[in-house]
Design an enzyme around this catalytic site. Structure first.
Site, PDB file in Angstrom:
ATOM      1  N   ASP A   1      22.530 -40.186  38.150  1.00 26.35           N
ATOM      2  CA  ASP A   1      21.990 -39.770  36.850  1.00 26.35           C
ATOM      3  C   ASP A   1      22.981 -39.921  35.696  1.00 26.35           C
ATOM      4  OD1 ASP A   1      23.724 -37.817  37.725  1.00 26.35           O
ATOM      5  OD2 ASP A   1      22.315 -36.150  37.672  1.00 26.35           O
ATOM      6  N   HIS A   2      24.268 -39.992  35.998  1.00 23.88           N
ATOM      7  CA  HIS A   2      25.270 -40.059  34.927  1.00 23.88           C
ATOM      8  C   HIS A   2      25.555 -41.501  34.493  1.00 23.88           C
ATOM      9  CE1 HIS A   2      26.053 -35.915  36.039  1.00 23.88           C
ATOM     10  NE2 HIS A   2      26.999 -35.805  35.144  1.00 23.88           N
TER      11      HIS A   2
ATOM     12  N   ASP B   1      29.246 -30.740  40.469  1.00 22.33           N
ATOM     13  CA  ASP B   1      28.935 -30.767  39.049  1.00 22.33           C
ATOM     14  C   ASP B   1      28.918 -29.327  38.557  1.00 22.33           C
ATOM     15  OD1 ASP B   1      27.559 -32.812  36.903  1.00 22.33           O
ATOM     16  OD2 ASP B   1      26.991 -30.717  36.623  1.00 22.33           O
TER      17      ASP B   1
ATOM     18  N   ARG C   1      26.952 -28.631  26.015  1.00 26.88           N
ATOM     19  CA  ARG C   1      28.365 -28.758  25.627  1.00 26.88           C
ATOM     20  C   ARG C   1      28.485 -29.552  24.339  1.00 26.88           C
ATOM     21  NH1 ARG C   1      30.445 -29.793  31.750  1.00 26.88           N
ATOM     22  NH2 ARG C   1      30.636 -27.579  32.186  1.00 26.88           N
TER      23      ARG C   1
ATOM     24  N   SER D   1      33.655 -29.340  32.664  1.00 26.32           N
ATOM     25  CA  SER D   1      33.214 -30.177  33.779  1.00 26.32           C
ATOM     26  C   SER D   1      34.028 -29.951  35.054  1.00 26.32           C
ATOM     27  CB  SER D   1      33.351 -31.636  33.354  1.00 26.32           C
ATOM     28  OG  SER D   1      33.504 -32.465  34.472  1.00 26.32           O
TER      29      SER D   1
ATOM     30  N   ARG E   1      34.829 -32.279  37.067  1.00 23.32           N
ATOM     31  CA  ARG E   1      35.379 -33.562  37.507  1.00 23.32           C
ATOM     32  C   ARG E   1      36.781 -33.412  38.096  1.00 23.32           C
ATOM     33  NH1 ARG E   1      35.006 -35.441  31.294  1.00 23.32           N
ATOM     34  NH2 ARG E   1      32.920 -34.701  31.769  1.00 23.32           N
TER      35      ARG E   1
HETATM   36  C1  MIC Z   1      29.513 -32.751  32.531  1.00 22.90           C
HETATM   37  O1  MIC Z   1      28.523 -32.179  32.102  1.00 22.90           O
HETATM   38  O2  MIC Z   1      30.623 -32.708  31.978  1.00 22.90           O
HETATM   39  C2  MIC Z   1      29.402 -33.533  33.818  1.00 22.90           C
HETATM   40  C3  MIC Z   1      29.573 -34.958  33.493  1.00 22.90           C
HETATM   41  O3  MIC Z   1      28.128 -33.363  34.377  1.00 22.90           O
HETATM   42  C4  MIC Z   1      30.467 -33.025  34.771  1.00 22.90           C
HETATM   43  C5  MIC Z   1      30.685 -33.803  35.969  1.00 22.90           C
HETATM   44  C6  MIC Z   1      31.456 -35.046  35.760  1.00 22.90           C
HETATM   45  O4  MIC Z   1      32.394 -35.094  34.970  1.00 22.90           O
HETATM   46  O5  MIC Z   1      31.153 -35.996  36.486  1.00 22.90           O
HETATM   47  C7  MIC Z   1      30.303 -31.555  35.176  1.00 22.90           C
HETATM   48  O6  MIC Z   1      29.764 -30.798  34.426  1.00 22.90           O
HETATM   49  O7  MIC Z   1      30.825 -31.155  36.223  1.00 22.90           O
HETATM   50 FE1  SF4 Z   2      24.411 -34.455  33.070  1.00 19.23          FE
HETATM   51 FE2  SF4 Z   2      26.441 -32.744  32.917  1.00 19.23          FE
HETATM   52 FE3  SF4 Z   2      24.951 -33.294  30.786  1.00 19.23          FE
HETATM   53 FE4  SF4 Z   2      23.926 -31.902  32.732  1.00 19.23          FE
HETATM   54  S1  SF4 Z   2      25.640 -31.310  31.449  1.00 19.23           S
HETATM   55  S2  SF4 Z   2      22.939 -33.590  31.663  1.00 19.23           S
HETATM   56  S3  SF4 Z   2      24.872 -32.836  34.525  1.00 19.23           S
HETATM   57  S4  SF4 Z   2      26.272 -34.719  31.875  1.00 19.23           S
END
Ligand code: MIC
Ligand code: SF4
Length: 646
Positions: A65-66, A120, A380, A534, A536
């Site tokens: 999805d990313h 995630d 965010r 995140s 990550r």
């Molecule tokens: C995000 O919202 O920052 C992400 C991308 O979903 C991350 C995960 C990632 O960096 O792959 C998260 O929230 O953990």
């Molecule tokens: Fe995707 Fe993270 Fe954004 Fe949710 S917050 S839509 S998991 S990038």
């Protein structure tokens, strides 16, 4: 018997080590796991390294999805890798286009009373359905897939008592924004947020999911709602009525702390740039000119959200100076808005429809224009996350987003002069799981590995002494987006640590990678809540690859601290926060007798440049100390395997 919170009931039923006492390390059994593609490739590379024939969980799902923009071969290669790994190891595979992991998981897989670990940080979304759903680094999820417990610090329980009823034009988003306003992005650290009280029943599951989703922004371990009649209706409408079990706190359950939110008094709220806790009422910033509106992300892209947006836009026009995008959270949502005619309302009004994915939320397209305001229904708004360095992103409910799209400025929807819209969940969602590939029976699959997929680098065991320069001194609330940025350019490198490490701290100090490589080993110093946001693990893995050995800060965010340990970086906190002021970039620090310090919890730090010394804290559990000595979790697992006779 003591009256128990819902949180402790579920934790107790899954407890495999430790005691349920806030602050102690506990190990819990994990029933379900989820991964997404941006963290998933690393998680599965690590899982493969463990040499286990099949996942050991009740259910594991791999989502894509990313990384959906295919501007080069990298993302497409990763998708093929993930699909082949899923087939080999007994994992459900949600194909690109099927939707955002948290939206699809709640629709098709979440089960009240179970535990879910996801790579995630918004995994807690499923808590809206009465699960204990926790976000973690990919390696922790890989270990859970191998059937091992997940270790965490037993959290305190913050009870949120909801009273009253949600008023017209207010949404679940306003509940969580209100909590963020009161408690800030650090307010949930070390806690699970549990909702209870008479107001709960007035919240649809959609609102609940928005609230648990954005509990991540409070820094909470997770958030949870009871599983009640509305949960039952939702599961039945998803054709999963069998999965329903009633779950809730005992009458009079003791919470470590209780806060009350009276829904009658809530008004539309908005988070200002550039932190989810900079919350004010919409009226305070009304009139601010807006150039972009985006509805979507795992926070607010449900059928109910999009249908509400469509009805608000029906027969009207998006303001000529606003670019409006909508992202259905899943294929189910997409199919349903098409079937029910909402899709044409959106198109006719002039909205741009994107495919079901994270999209603009993670900077995959739709970077806003220079110096202009973007209002988004996301979770965010950290600076630069949208893809535009000096962005001005506001966060609000879909209702407030549409009000801005219609008028071209921030507007309280109560001032639009239209009838409030209330969309109830349908009796039956459209269930058509053709984009979910179930695990194969025989497992005779060759894993497909494209050229961008590089092996996971291993950390070195932590030496007894570290003498290294401080390469960076940061302020408070540094996010993992600061440490390891995302966006369309960097995300395709998630399976390639040498390549992605060139972008570490890109927006804070672009010279960091070069200086780190030149220094060989190094130290990063930071303020409080370091590593929020995140999950990550690349924010630990890439600095480790560049030679960072110690991160010394005022305090850490939970997932990032765990990731640092997993990848062999020692997390240290100041015993006296004033010592932070005595350190400048370039100072040479010496940490001696670390192996002993990991036992006692205290380490003496010598600032060789300034000729000063101070005490700092390591506060590691014996398990964590062992991981650091072994050179991280993966090295520890490999060593254990090598020592086990076949
Ligand atoms: C995000 O919202 O920052 C992400 C991308 O979903 C991350 C995960 C990632 O960096 O792959 C998260 O929230 O953990
Ligand atoms: Fe995707 Fe993270 Fe954004 Fe949710 S917050 S839509 S998991 S990038």
């Amino acid at each position: 018997m003591v009256a128990q919170s819902l949180t402790y009931k579920i934790l107790e039923a899954h407890l495999v080590s430790g005691t349920l006492k806030a602050g102690e390390e506990i190990g819990i059994r994990i029933d379900q796991t989820l991964t997404q593609d941006a963290t998933g490739t690393m998680a599965y590379l690590q899982f493969e390294a463990m040499d286990i024939p099949k996942v050991q969980t009740e259910l594991s799902v791999s989502y894509v999805d990313h990384n959906m923009l295919q501007t080069g071969f990298e993302n497409a290669d990763d998708h093929r890798y993930l699909q082949s790994v899923a087939a080999k190891y007994g994992i459900y595979f949600s194909r690109p286009g099927n939707g955002i992991c948290h939206q699809v998981h709640r629709e098709r897989f979440a089960v009240p009373g179970k535990t879910l670990l996801g790579s995630d940080s918004h995994t807690p979304t499923a808590g809206g359905l009465g699960m204990i759903a926790i976000g973690a680094g990919g390696l922790d999820v890989a270990v859970a897939m191998a059937g091992e417990p997940y270790f965490l610090t037993c959290p305190k329980v913050l009870g949120v008592k909801l009273t009253g009823t949600l008023q017209p034009w207010c949404a679940g988003k306003d509940v969580i924004l209100e909590l963020l306003r009161q408690r800030t992005v650090k307010g949930g650290v070390g806690k699970i947020v549990e909702y209870f009280g008479p107001g709960v029943l007035s919240l649809s599951v959609s609102h609940r999911f928005t609230i648990t989703n954005m509990g991540a922004e409070l820094g909470a371990t997770t958030s949870v709602f009871p599983s009640d009649s509305r949960t039952k209706d939702f599961l039945e409408a998803q054709g999963r009525g069998d999965a329903w079990v009633a779950y809730g706190a005992d009458e009079g359950a003791a919470y470590d702390e209780v806060v009350e939110i009276n829904l009658d008094r809530l008004e539309p709220l908005i988070a200002c740039p550039s932190s989810p806790d900079k919350v004010v009422s919409v009226r305070e910033v009304q009139g601010t000119v807006v150039s972009q509106v985006c509805i979507g992300s795992c926070t607010n892209s449900s059928y109910e959200d999009l249908a509400t947006a469509a009805l608000m836009l029906r027969g009207k026009q998006v303001h000529p100076n606003v670019s409006m995008t909508l992202t259905p959270g899943s294929k189910q949502v997409f199919e349903m808005i098409v079937r029910d005619g909402y899709f044409s309302d959106l198109i006719t009004a002039g909205a741009r429809i994107l495919e079901s994915s994270c999209g603009p939320c993670i900077g995959m397209g739709q970077a806003p224009a220079t110096g202009t305001v973007s209002v988004r229904s996301f979770n965010r708004n950290f600076k630069g996350r949208s893809g535009t360095s000096e962005d001005l992103v506001y966060l609000s409910s879909p209702e407030v987003c549409v009000a801005a799209a219609l008028t071209g400025k921030i507007t309280d929807p109560r001032d639009l002069g239209i009838e409030p819209i209330q969309i109830e969940i349908p009796d039956q969602y459209l269930v058509h799981d053709n984009m979910i590939v179930p695990p194969t029976k025989d497992g005779q699959v060759t894993v497909e590995r494209g050229p961008n997929i590089k092996p996971v680098p291993l950390a070195e065991p932590l030496p007894n002494e570290v003498k290294a320069p401080v390469l960076l001194v940061t302020g408070d609330d540094i996010t993992t987006d600061h440490i390891m940025p995302a966006g369309a350019k960097v995300l395709p490198l998630r399976s390639n640590i040498p390549a992605i490490s060139e972008f570490v701290f890109m927006r804070v100090d672009p010279t960091f990678p070069e200086r780190a490589k030149a220094a060989g080993k190094s130290i990063v110093v930071g303020g409080s809540n370091y590593g929020q946001g995140s999950s990550r693990e690349h924010a630990a893995l890439a600095p480790m690859y560049l030679g960072v050995r110690i991160v010394l800060v005022k305090s850490f965010a939970r997932i990032h601290r765990a990731n640092l340990i997993n990848f062999g970086i020692l997390p240290v906190t100041f015993a006296d926060e004033n010592d932070y002021d005595g350190i400048t970039q370039g100072d040479e620090l010496q940490f001696s007798d670390l192996h002993q310090a990991m036992k006692t919890g205290n380490v003496t730090v010598h600032n060789l440049t300034k000729g000063t010394s101070f005490i700092a804290k390591t506060d590691l559990t014996p398990r964590e100390a062992q991981l650091l000595k072994a050179g991280g979790l993966l090295s520890e697992i490999k060593a254990k395997k090598a020592a086990t006779p076949v």
